[in-house]
Design a protein around this motif. Structure first.
Motif, PDB file in Angstrom:
ATOM      1  N   ARG A  69      26.545  40.718  -8.256  1.00 55.81           N
ATOM      2  CA  ARG A  69      27.951  40.560  -8.660  1.00 55.81           C
ATOM      3  C   ARG A  69      28.062  40.340 -10.170  1.00 55.81           C
ATOM      4  O   ARG A  69      28.888  40.960 -10.844  1.00 55.81           O
ATOM      5  N   ASP A  70      27.225  39.445 -10.700  1.00 60.20           N
ATOM      6  CA  ASP A  70      27.300  39.092 -12.121  1.00 60.20           C
ATOM      7  C   ASP A  70      26.942  40.256 -13.039  1.00 60.20           C
ATOM      8  O   ASP A  70      27.470  40.353 -14.144  1.00 60.20           O
ATOM      9  N   SER A  71      26.035  41.119 -12.590  1.00 64.38           N
ATOM     10  CA  SER A  71      25.538  42.189 -13.469  1.00 64.38           C
ATOM     11  C   SER A  71      26.122  43.556 -13.122  1.00 64.38           C
ATOM     12  O   SER A  71      25.625  44.576 -13.601  1.00 64.38           O
ATOM     13  N   ALA A  72      27.173  43.587 -12.349  1.00 64.10           N
ATOM     14  CA  ALA A  72      27.788  44.861 -11.966  1.00 64.10           C
ATOM     15  C   ALA A  72      28.112  45.690 -13.206  1.00 64.10           C
ATOM     16  O   ALA A  72      28.692  45.191 -14.167  1.00 64.10           O
ATOM     17  N   GLY A  73      27.666  46.935 -13.186  1.00 64.90           N
ATOM     18  CA  GLY A  73      27.916  47.848 -14.293  1.00 64.90           C
ATOM     19  C   GLY A  73      26.915  47.768 -15.433  1.00 64.90           C
ATOM     20  O   GLY A  73      26.963  48.580 -16.359  1.00 64.90           O
ATOM     21  N   LEU A  74      25.996  46.803 -15.393  1.00 59.51           N
ATOM     22  CA  LEU A  74      25.026  46.641 -16.475  1.00 59.51           C
ATOM     23  C   LEU A  74      23.693  47.314 -16.177  1.00 59.51           C
ATOM     24  O   LEU A  74      22.930  47.596 -17.092  1.00 59.51           O
ATOM     25  N   GLN A  75      23.398  47.551 -14.920  1.00 60.45           N
ATOM     26  CA  GLN A  75      22.107  48.137 -14.510  1.00 60.45           C
ATOM     27  C   GLN A  75      22.287  49.609 -14.192  1.00 60.45           C
ATOM     28  O   GLN A  75      23.147  49.978 -13.404  1.00 60.45           O
TER      29      GLN A  75
END
Length: 97
Positions: free
Chosen positions: A79-85
């Motif tokens: 949830r916290d890193s959505a769109g970053l990986q």
């Protein structure tokens, strides 16, 4: 039971590695605190690859790794890193002792 190691390579969105690593550090701390069978969780930052993160993880067993993959901390990380990986590739390894 045999220990299980995971060596993972993660590609982050361009210029977003530091933000991703902030969330990953929090995840690693939660795992160490709440998953007693997570024995090692190290985050590596390749010097020549600014949008890459590598992980060195060791679990007490394959069951411990399965529990990690379905646990609350990894769900929070997602949830916290959505769109970053951008991608994640991992290699499961047996440890020699």
């Amino acid at each position: 039971m045999a220990k299980l190691a995971v060596i993972a390579t993660i590609k982050t969105a361009a210029g977003k590695r530091a933000e991703y690593v902030k969330h990953l550090n929090a995840h690693a701390q939660r795992c160490r605190a709440t998953e007693p069978d997570t024995l090692v969780f190290e985050i590596l930052l390749p010097q020549a690859e600014p949008d890459t993160v590598m992980l060195d993880e060791v679990y007490a067993s394959s069951e411990a790794f399965d529990a990690h993959l379905t646990g609350a901390s990894i769900q929070q990380m997602r949830r916290d890193s959505a769109g970053l990986q951008v991608s994640l590739n991992g290699v499961l390894c047996d440890l020699t002792e």
